[in-house]
Design a protein around this motif. Sequence first.
Motif, short mmCIF file in Angstrom:
data_model
loop_
_atom_site.label_atom_id
_atom_site.label_comp_id
_atom_site.label_asym_id
_atom_site.label_seq_id
_atom_site.Cartn_x
_atom_site.Cartn_y
_atom_site.Cartn_z
N THR A 637 0.87 -1.17 0.00
CA THR A 637 0.00 0.00 0.00
C THR A 637 0.91 1.22 0.00
O THR A 637 2.13 1.11 -0.11
CB THR A 637 -0.88 0.04 1.26
N ASP A 638 0.32 2.37 0.20
CA ASP A 638 1.12 3.58 0.18
C ASP A 638 2.04 3.69 1.39
O ASP A 638 2.77 4.67 1.53
CB ASP A 638 0.22 4.81 0.07
N VAL A 639 1.99 2.73 2.26
CA VAL A 639 2.96 2.72 3.36
C VAL A 639 4.37 2.72 2.78
O VAL A 639 5.31 3.24 3.39
CB VAL A 639 2.75 1.49 4.28
N ALA A 640 4.50 2.15 1.59
CA ALA A 640 5.82 2.08 0.96
C ALA A 640 6.02 3.16 -0.09
O ALA A 640 7.00 3.16 -0.80
CB ALA A 640 6.02 0.71 0.32
N ALA A 641 5.07 4.08 -0.17
CA ALA A 641 5.15 5.06 -1.25
C ALA A 641 6.26 6.07 -1.04
O ALA A 641 6.90 6.51 -1.98
CB ALA A 641 3.81 5.79 -1.39
N ARG A 642 6.49 6.40 0.21
CA ARG A 642 7.43 7.50 0.47
C ARG A 642 8.72 7.03 1.14
O ARG A 642 8.69 6.31 2.13
CB ARG A 642 6.77 8.53 1.39
N GLY A 643 9.80 7.51 0.55
CA GLY A 643 11.08 7.41 1.23
C GLY A 643 11.79 6.09 1.18
O GLY A 643 13.01 6.04 1.31
N ILE A 644 11.04 5.01 1.03
CA ILE A 644 11.68 3.70 1.10
C ILE A 644 12.67 3.52 -0.04
O ILE A 644 12.34 3.71 -1.21
CB ILE A 644 10.61 2.58 1.05
N HIS A 645 13.86 3.14 0.33
CA HIS A 645 14.89 2.94 -0.68
C HIS A 645 15.26 1.47 -0.77
O HIS A 645 15.73 0.87 0.20
CB HIS A 645 16.14 3.76 -0.35
N VAL A 646 15.01 0.90 -1.92
CA VAL A 646 15.49 -0.45 -2.19
C VAL A 646 16.27 -0.36 -3.50
O VAL A 646 15.76 0.14 -4.49
CB VAL A 646 14.32 -1.44 -2.34
N ASP A 647 17.50 -0.82 -3.43
CA ASP A 647 18.32 -0.77 -4.64
C ASP A 647 17.67 -1.58 -5.75
O ASP A 647 17.07 -2.62 -5.49
CB ASP A 647 19.70 -1.37 -4.36
N ASP A 648 17.82 -1.11 -6.94
CA ASP A 648 17.52 -1.95 -8.10
C ASP A 648 16.05 -2.27 -8.34
O ASP A 648 15.76 -3.24 -9.02
CB ASP A 648 18.27 -3.29 -8.01
N GLY A 669 8.86 7.26 -7.48
CA GLY A 669 10.21 7.54 -7.02
C GLY A 669 10.88 6.38 -6.31
O GLY A 669 12.03 6.49 -5.87
N ARG A 670 10.17 5.25 -6.18
CA ARG A 670 10.83 4.07 -5.60
C ARG A 670 11.77 3.45 -6.62
O ARG A 670 12.57 2.58 -6.27
CB ARG A 670 9.81 3.02 -5.15
N THR A 671 11.64 3.86 -7.85
CA THR A 671 12.60 3.40 -8.85
C THR A 671 13.37 4.61 -9.36
O THR A 671 13.08 5.75 -8.98
CB THR A 671 11.90 2.68 -10.03
N GLY A 672 14.36 4.36 -10.18
CA GLY A 672 15.12 5.47 -10.74
C GLY A 672 15.84 6.27 -9.68
O GLY A 672 15.93 7.49 -9.76
#
Length: 728
Positions: A637-648, A669-672
């Motif tokens: 859900t949007d819990v992961a929409a902001r700020g979370i950084h996962v490589d690749d 923005g979770r990609t790129g």
Amino acid sequence: MPKNKKPAGGRPAKNFEPRYAAQTSFQDRKRRPGTEGPAKPGSKSPSHRGYRPEAESTGDKGRWNASDRAGRTEARNIRTSARDDRPARSFEDRPARSFDRTERPARSFDRTDRPARSFDRTDRPARSFDRDERPRRDAGERPARSFDRTDRPARSFDRTDRPARSFDRTDRPARSFDRDERPRRDAGERPARSFDRTDRPARSFDRTDRPARSFDERPARSFERRDDRPARNDDRPARSFDRTDRPARSFDRTDRPARSFDRTDRPARSFDRDDRPARSFDDRPRRDDRPRRTETPNRSDWNATPKRSAEHDQRVDVVHERLQAQAVDAATETGAGFAELGLGDNLVRALASLGAASPFPIQAATVKPILDGRDVLARGRTGSGKTIAFGAPLVERILRAQAGQRREFGRSPKALILAPTRELALQIDGTVQVLARSVGLFTTQIYGGVPQARQVGALKKGVDIVIGTPGRIEDLLNQGKLDLSQVQVTVLDEGDHMCELGFLEPVQRILRATADGSQKLLFSATLDREVAALVDEFLVEPAVYEVAGEDQDSGTIEHRVLVIDHRDKAEILGSLVDRAGKTLVFARTRAYAEMLAEQFDDAGVAAVALHGDLNQQKRTRNLEKLTSGRVNVLVATDVAARGIHVDDIDLVIQADAPDEYKTYLHRSGRTGRAGRTGTVVTLITRQRQRRMTELLDRAEIQAPFEPAQLGDDLIEEISGRQLANVTA
DNA sequence: AAAAAAC
């Protein structure tokens, strides 16, 4: 039914993994150094209905579940007192162990118990209570529940039938079930509440004396606001001071009611538009009067992104409500290294160890003003390095402030970093802790969903930087276990989000607990005038930064919109995620996120879910699974929409289109990140095209709309499966 | 309207 399938199907593999994933890297880093000591005898499985062994474990379960049941409370008291004893020995070991115990046994049981898992999912919404009742209905009622999920109405009927649940209602104000039942008790309140939302600013006043106002004065409030404020200003020295100094802001306030209406009511905006140009001109000249801002022309002040026509400019102002920003020229700013910006050697080395050898533009922009003690608003696109942009100067500043002083046992924190989700708080700590440790400072995480004991223990020992989420921080604050009066620097990451409905008031209360006149920093990729609610009260002459030419669309993300038939959605999604790279799928609701994860899993594509209905252990674990690559698909859900950084993460799929352009920007923005490339695919139906066009327009994103059907090459192309097959 | 955030 699906549950039966799952146990037999993809689930097993998943369940085995957690064993080895026992602890998350983030948590480990912090407090577990010496504590890996796994389960002791007498382990329990709190999160799984089938197992609730010894009395001891019952205690821990109570911790995790509802604090509401009488029996639980007893157990908890026992445990709490036990905890109070622990600190004497070692804060770190104890809580960690009990935590592990709770988790690990549970896992092994899980595996044995496939069905159990899927039940979890089913039970989630009603979690704490379901657990209490599990023994009774487990066997018989499961299937019914799974239907419930799909079928909410069924659930509400259940509740009506169960006296026990009516108690639950009292206990869970926030539960979704409440909604069904609200009419009864909330009949009077409800309408009032909706007014509240419209009149957000009014709420802050309510705080002082909520009960009375919220029921009686709603409609009038918005008008009274202005009258009230002067009075309030008298109460708050800082505020009244601000206002006197900031003509522009007082104008903002006058405008605010209109603004909040805008949010609720888009059409209203068109009316505002007539007003706004006037407003913004009013604002800007005044602001330009200030020393800092006279340096930059109005237009570039507002928006560093190149906007050609005046009409477009105006529209952008209106739609984005962007803050006046000092555009930072990347070329001129990046010449300096971190050391030249004023950071110490140890810190510079620590930054290098984090992969930040030289400052990104946003970092180059914000380090100095933060070191100078200024309040700062900073907008940098997703993945542009905002965490270091505030983290490094914050550490340096705290270090300087403490120069020559001993770090006393039990000292109160000197800095606070607030984030909207626990995962983000963890992640920020992952970076800031490295920086802090390099100069001998300590950080601790304060967030919900985990036992307090370890957090309180750390606070008792004394920490320098607290990183966490508003709920638990305020909780500990009220309990007197957290003292923020020494906090000299506060950071609001995702600052605009922290000004939204559910966050604003807790955040305001927390900020009021920090040292008077202390430094405040707001960071976000989508910083807009919404933050005025906080800026007006807490920031003094803030410096506003964004990086020239670094708007979201100038990034490395390819945006595409697939126009599909709703009935093909599930299969198209299944086809899209069946690929080699890491894929993040966004769903609008927790239930749908869960459902999709199950669907993918059943189809043989290992997937996990991330949403607020999971306990923190699973949330952390599932995210870690994606980070570590143990699964390639995360449905969130949007819990992961902001700020979370996962490589690749190279593909972001929006199974449901977002409603807000900001959400679109953050999700995509979770990609790129950090200059990498990535693709964002949004699935919409034909009926949604118009709304989607408007949304993309606001987001200033160019994305082709492409009709897509099952089996289209288009889908293969996006998923990159052809390429993957070749490679394989 | 949903999601998040305390117990």
